[in-house]
Design a protein around this motif. Structure first.
Motif, PDB file in Angstrom:
ATOM      1  N   HIS A  78      -8.917 -37.221 -67.184  1.00 17.10           N
ATOM      2  CA  HIS A  78      -8.017 -38.371 -67.362  1.00 17.10           C
ATOM      3  C   HIS A  78      -8.655 -39.390 -68.291  1.00 17.10           C
ATOM      4  CE1 HIS A  78      -4.965 -41.323 -66.468  1.00 17.10           C
ATOM      5  NE2 HIS A  78      -5.877 -42.191 -66.060  1.00 17.10           N
ATOM      6  N   ASP A  79      -7.929 -39.773 -69.313  1.00 12.34           N
ATOM      7  CA  ASP A  79      -8.377 -40.788 -70.262  1.00 12.34           C
ATOM      8  C   ASP A  79      -7.203 -41.715 -70.558  1.00 12.34           C
ATOM      9  OD1 ASP A  79      -9.086 -42.322 -72.507  1.00 12.34           O
ATOM     10  OD2 ASP A  79     -10.456 -40.772 -73.232  1.00 12.34           O
ATOM     11  N   PRO A  80      -7.194 -42.919 -69.982  1.00 11.82           N
ATOM     12  CA  PRO A  80      -6.054 -43.827 -70.169  1.00 11.82           C
ATOM     13  C   PRO A  80      -5.755 -44.136 -71.633  1.00 11.82           C
ATOM     14  CG  PRO A  80      -7.506 -44.610 -68.425  1.00 11.82           C
ATOM     15  CD  PRO A  80      -8.226 -43.477 -69.096  1.00 11.82           C
ATOM     16  N   LYS A  81      -6.798 -44.185 -72.475  1.00 10.32           N
ATOM     17  CA  LYS A  81      -6.579 -44.513 -73.888  1.00 10.32           C
ATOM     18  C   LYS A  81      -5.888 -43.375 -74.617  1.00 10.32           C
ATOM     19  CE  LYS A  81     -10.533 -47.659 -74.232  1.00 10.32           C
ATOM     20  NZ  LYS A  81     -11.832 -47.943 -74.903  1.00 10.32           N
ATOM     21  N   GLU A  82      -6.461 -42.162 -74.517  1.00  9.92           N
ATOM     22  CA  GLU A  82      -5.893 -41.025 -75.245  1.00  9.92           C
ATOM     23  C   GLU A  82      -4.575 -40.558 -74.657  1.00  9.92           C
ATOM     24  OE1 GLU A  82      -8.153 -37.832 -76.755  1.00  9.92           O
ATOM     25  OE2 GLU A  82     -10.056 -38.902 -76.588  1.00  9.92           O
ATOM     26  N   SER A  83      -4.407 -40.710 -73.350  1.00 11.31           N
ATOM     27  CA  SER A  83      -3.176 -40.226 -72.716  1.00 11.31           C
ATOM     28  C   SER A  83      -1.965 -41.077 -73.091  1.00 11.31           C
ATOM     29  CB  SER A  83      -3.336 -40.195 -71.194  1.00 11.31           C
ATOM     30  OG  SER A  83      -3.561 -41.494 -70.675  1.00 11.31           O
ATOM     31  N   SER A  84      -2.219 -42.214 -73.706  1.00  6.39           N
ATOM     32  CA  SER A  84      -1.089 -43.061 -74.133  1.00  6.39           C
ATOM     33  C   SER A  84      -0.240 -42.395 -75.201  1.00  6.39           C
ATOM     34  CB  SER A  84      -1.616 -44.406 -74.657  1.00  6.39           C
ATOM     35  OG  SER A  84      -2.445 -44.206 -75.803  1.00  6.39           O
ATOM     36  N   SER A  85      -0.801 -41.352 -75.844  1.00  2.77           N
ATOM     37  CA  SER A  85      -0.044 -40.629 -76.871  1.00  2.77           C
ATOM     38  C   SER A  85       0.967 -39.661 -76.274  1.00  2.77           C
ATOM     39  CB  SER A  85      -1.001 -39.855 -77.786  1.00  2.77           C
ATOM     40  OG  SER A  85      -1.721 -38.872 -77.047  1.00  2.77           O
ATOM     41  N   PHE A  86       0.871 -39.394 -74.960  1.00  6.88           N
ATOM     42  CA  PHE A  86       1.813 -38.482 -74.311  1.00  6.88           C
ATOM     43  C   PHE A  86       3.156 -39.161 -74.116  1.00  6.88           C
ATOM     44  CE2 PHE A  86      -2.195 -36.666 -72.276  1.00  6.88           C
ATOM     45  CZ  PHE A  86      -2.301 -35.671 -73.232  1.00  6.88           C
ATOM     46  N   ALA A  87       4.223 -38.420 -74.356  1.00 10.19           N
ATOM     47  CA  ALA A  87       5.569 -38.991 -74.243  1.00 10.19           C
ATOM     48  C   ALA A  87       6.087 -38.993 -72.812  1.00 10.19           C
ATOM     49  CB  ALA A  87       6.533 -38.210 -75.142  1.00 10.19           C
ATOM     50  N   LEU A  88       5.517 -38.136 -71.966  1.00  7.37           N
ATOM     51  CA  LEU A  88       6.015 -38.003 -70.596  1.00  7.37           C
ATOM     52  C   LEU A  88       5.138 -38.811 -69.639  1.00  7.37           C
ATOM     53  CD1 LEU A  88       6.618 -34.148 -70.719  1.00  7.37           C
ATOM     54  CD2 LEU A  88       8.279 -35.976 -71.133  1.00  7.37           C
ATOM     55  N   PRO A  89       5.727 -39.670 -68.829  1.00 10.80           N
ATOM     56  CA  PRO A  89       4.939 -40.555 -67.952  1.00 10.80           C
ATOM     57  C   PRO A  89       3.979 -39.808 -67.026  1.00 10.80           C
ATOM     58  CG  PRO A  89       7.222 -41.271 -68.031  1.00 10.80           C
ATOM     59  CD  PRO A  89       7.168 -39.952 -68.737  1.00 10.80           C
ATOM     60  N   PHE A  90       4.396 -38.655 -66.487  1.00 16.03           N
ATOM     61  CA  PHE A  90       3.527 -37.972 -65.537  1.00 16.03           C
ATOM     62  C   PHE A  90       2.276 -37.396 -66.203  1.00 16.03           C
ATOM     63  CE2 PHE A  90       6.935 -34.857 -66.541  1.00 16.03           C
ATOM     64  CZ  PHE A  90       6.183 -33.839 -67.114  1.00 16.03           C
ATOM     65  N   LEU A  91       2.300 -37.210 -67.525  1.00 16.53           N
ATOM     66  CA  LEU A  91       1.110 -36.705 -68.219  1.00 16.53           C
ATOM     67  C   LEU A  91       0.037 -37.775 -68.340  1.00 16.53           C
ATOM     68  CD1 LEU A  91       2.733 -34.649 -71.137  1.00 16.53           C
ATOM     69  CD2 LEU A  91       1.637 -33.759 -69.078  1.00 16.53           C
ATOM     70  N   THR A  92       0.405 -39.034 -68.187  1.00 13.74           N
ATOM     71  CA  THR A  92      -0.554 -40.127 -68.328  1.00 13.74           C
ATOM     72  C   THR A  92      -1.270 -40.442 -67.020  1.00 13.74           C
ATOM     73  OG1 THR A  92       1.066 -41.857 -67.818  1.00 13.74           O
ATOM     74  CG2 THR A  92       0.920 -41.122 -70.114  1.00 13.74           C
ATOM     75  N   LYS A  93      -0.876 -39.791 -65.935  1.00 10.90           N
ATOM     76  CA  LYS A  93      -1.455 -40.082 -64.630  1.00 10.90           C
ATOM     77  C   LYS A  93      -2.559 -39.081 -64.274  1.00 10.90           C
ATOM     78  CE  LYS A  93       2.913 -42.006 -62.930  1.00 10.90           C
ATOM     79  NZ  LYS A  93       3.977 -41.909 -61.888  1.00 10.90           N
ATOM     80  N   ARG A  94      -3.479 -39.536 -63.478  1.00  6.06           N
ATOM     81  CA  ARG A  94      -4.548 -38.658 -63.002  1.00  6.06           C
ATOM     82  C   ARG A  94      -3.949 -37.596 -62.078  1.00  6.06           C
ATOM     83  NH1 ARG A  94      -9.974 -39.092 -62.850  1.00  6.06           N
ATOM     84  NH2 ARG A  94      -9.885 -41.243 -63.620  1.00  6.06           N
ATOM     85  N   ALA A  95      -4.381 -36.339 -62.233  1.00  2.00           N
ATOM     86  CA  ALA A  95      -3.834 -35.241 -61.421  1.00  2.00           C
ATOM     87  C   ALA A  95      -4.947 -34.250 -61.097  1.00  2.00           C
ATOM     88  CB  ALA A  95      -2.698 -34.544 -62.165  1.00  2.00           C
ATOM     89  N   LYS A  96      -4.715 -33.446 -60.089  1.00  2.00           N
ATOM     90  CA  LYS A  96      -5.735 -32.499 -59.645  1.00  2.00           C
ATOM     91  C   LYS A  96      -5.935 -31.377 -60.659  1.00  2.00           C
ATOM     92  CE  LYS A  96      -2.681 -29.516 -56.892  1.00  2.00           C
ATOM     93  NZ  LYS A  96      -2.404 -28.980 -55.540  1.00  2.00           N
TER      94      LYS A  96
END
Length: 468
Positions: A78-96
């Motif tokens: 999980h990287d909050p900075k890089e994940s901001s490029s994802f268009a889908l909200p669930f891709l920006t969240k930490r997951a198992k």
């Protein structure tokens, strides 16, 4: 890597030492609440493992190999900075973490949300994310040793997540941080539900199923060229073994039609019917070389030799239907998984091994949280702690397990990594807590035989490296 005998799900090793990995398309649905939906890639609960080497590692060497393994590194998917490029909200969240694959010193970790991150061991840094499109959800990984590439299987929001799309990317491109340098695979195939793609490392083949026209196709895993097709709407399932494919047809009242094909050219090797008890559900049909395993509800297990029609029966009280199989081709054995326990059988229907101190943590066994070594002598799993190493009153509120290494031939535990011995400094209380945290809710496990390192992923999206 497994699906139930009905064929739903995904198969794999590796990724773990060769085998099958099947990814099945899903029904169209609303994916906006992805993280609350238990729809991560299911593993086929059946895997074939083949080794070209002789079994050469003794128990004493196995003990020595794992004696000094400790927690040495931690990565985050999980990287909050890089994940901001994802268009889908669930891709920006930490997951198992649900799947780990490794090759050429690179660790690939896939999360349940569909994000895949690549880490370089020698630099101890994340190289890149493999999601090259903002709306891409990666569902499974396959390391293709034939051409040193990683195959990703994805779905996309632009397609309403309805079709599987495959992409091959050479490891060298990923190592340079260029995951977009790959190319698409099987573009001519319509892999919508219940279609699937299956990677068979043992035979070096890829099997696809297009549900729109009920056609199975076999491709070469080395160069992805089409070898042949099987067009038959009456085929309900296909099982792959070394050199052959078993076609299972819709059952009649008293029998099930079966056909065995050559995996190389699709020619028919044998066409026959297997008699069944009327009005009894078929719990599974499995193929292992010339042996056919058939089990019906409340009936004995039948082990049929398809060459001469000889049948060996194992009492239903002795052999109860497992939730998963792993076939060890070189050793002519198979592992069964049931109620968190593992057993080893031969094809005479005899129980060969029961394991001591190897109670699996997860009741729904899949090939992402266990590993069989390529010599087929060791099984590595995330397990329940024993009374002697229980930490529930100290760390993790009972959520901390251990990594157990057991000998397949003897059932003996030859190594264990727990909160006590997984520390570089066993007297350091902070170090112990860090190790306990790494062993809390482990959701994926992979053993890197080249580097003698174990990689684990947990429910917090973290990847841990255990090495000596």
């Amino acid at each position: 890597m497994m699906a139930s005998s009905s064929g739903s799900g995904v198969s794999r090793p590796p990724p773990h030492c060769g085998g099958r990995r099947r990814v099945v398309a899903t029904k169209k649905r609303d994916w906006t609440n992805w993280l609350s939906v238990n729809n991560s890639v299911k593993k086929i609960q059946r895997r074939e493992i083949s080794s070209k080497r002789q079994r050469s590692v003794s128990i004493s060497n196995s003990v020595h190999r794992f004696r000094n393994i400790r927690l040495t590194e931690q990565y985050s998917t999980h990287d909050p900075k890089e994940s901001s490029s994802f268009a889908l909200p669930f891709l920006t969240k930490r997951a198992k973490v649900v799947e780990i694959v490794a090759g050429r010193g690179i660790i690939f970790a896939l999360t349940s949300s569909g994000v895949c991150a690549a880490f370089k061991r020698d630099t101890k840094k994340r190289i890149c994310f493999l999601n090259i499109f903002p709306d891409e959800v990666i569902r499974s990984l396959f390391y293709n040793k034939n051409n040193d590439s990683l195959i990703t299987v994805s779905v996309y929001a632009s397609d309403s997540f309805s079709s599987l799309k495959c992409r091959s990317t050479r490891i060298e491109y990923i190592e340079r941080g260029k995951p977009d340098s790959g190319f698409p695979l099987f573009e001519s195939e319509s892999l919508k539900w219940p279609g699937f793609v299956e990677f068979d490392d043992v035979n070096g083949k890829v099997l696809t199923y297009s549900a729109e026209d009920s056609i199975y196709k076999v491709f070469d895993l080395k160069n992805y060229t089409l070898l042949y097709s099987v067009a038959d709407k009456n085929v309900e399932e296909i099982k792959i073994s070394p050199g052959i494919m078993l076609l299972i047809y819709s059952r009649a009242a008293s029998h099930v039609p079966l056909k065995i094909l050559s995996i190389e050219d699709g020619s028919v090797l044998k066409d026959f019917n297997h008699l069944l008890h009327r009005n009894k559900k078929v719990e599974f049909i499995e193929q292992f070389n010339e042996k056919l395993l058939v089990k019906q509800e409340n009936e004995n297990l039948q082990i049929l030799d398809v060459r001469n029609a000889d049948v060996k029966e194992v009492g239903r009280t002795e052999f109860m239907t497992p939730s998963a199989f792993i076939f060890l081709y070189e050793n002519q054995l198979f592992l069964t998984f049931r109620n968190r326990s593992v057993s080893v059988w031969n094809f005479k229907g005899e129980l060969v091994t029961s394991f001591e101190d190897h109670v699996l943590w997860h009741p729904d066994c899949n090939t992402n949280n266990i590993y069989i070594t390529s010599d087929q002598d060791l099984i590595i799993s995330f397990c329940k702690p024993t009374d002697s190493d229980d930490q529930s009153t100290i760390y993790g509120d009972g959520k901390v397990g251990s990594i157990n290494i057991s000998n397949i031939w003897t059932g003996k535990c030859v190594g264990k990594i727990n909160w006590r011995n997984g520390c570089l400094n066993e007297e350091d209380e902070d170090e112990r807590r860090k190790v306990a945290g790494a062993l809390e809710e482990v959701t994926a496990l992979y053993y890197d035989e080249e580097h003698n390192a174990i990689y684990t992923g947990n429910a917090h999206g973290l990847v841990h490296v255990w090495s000596n």
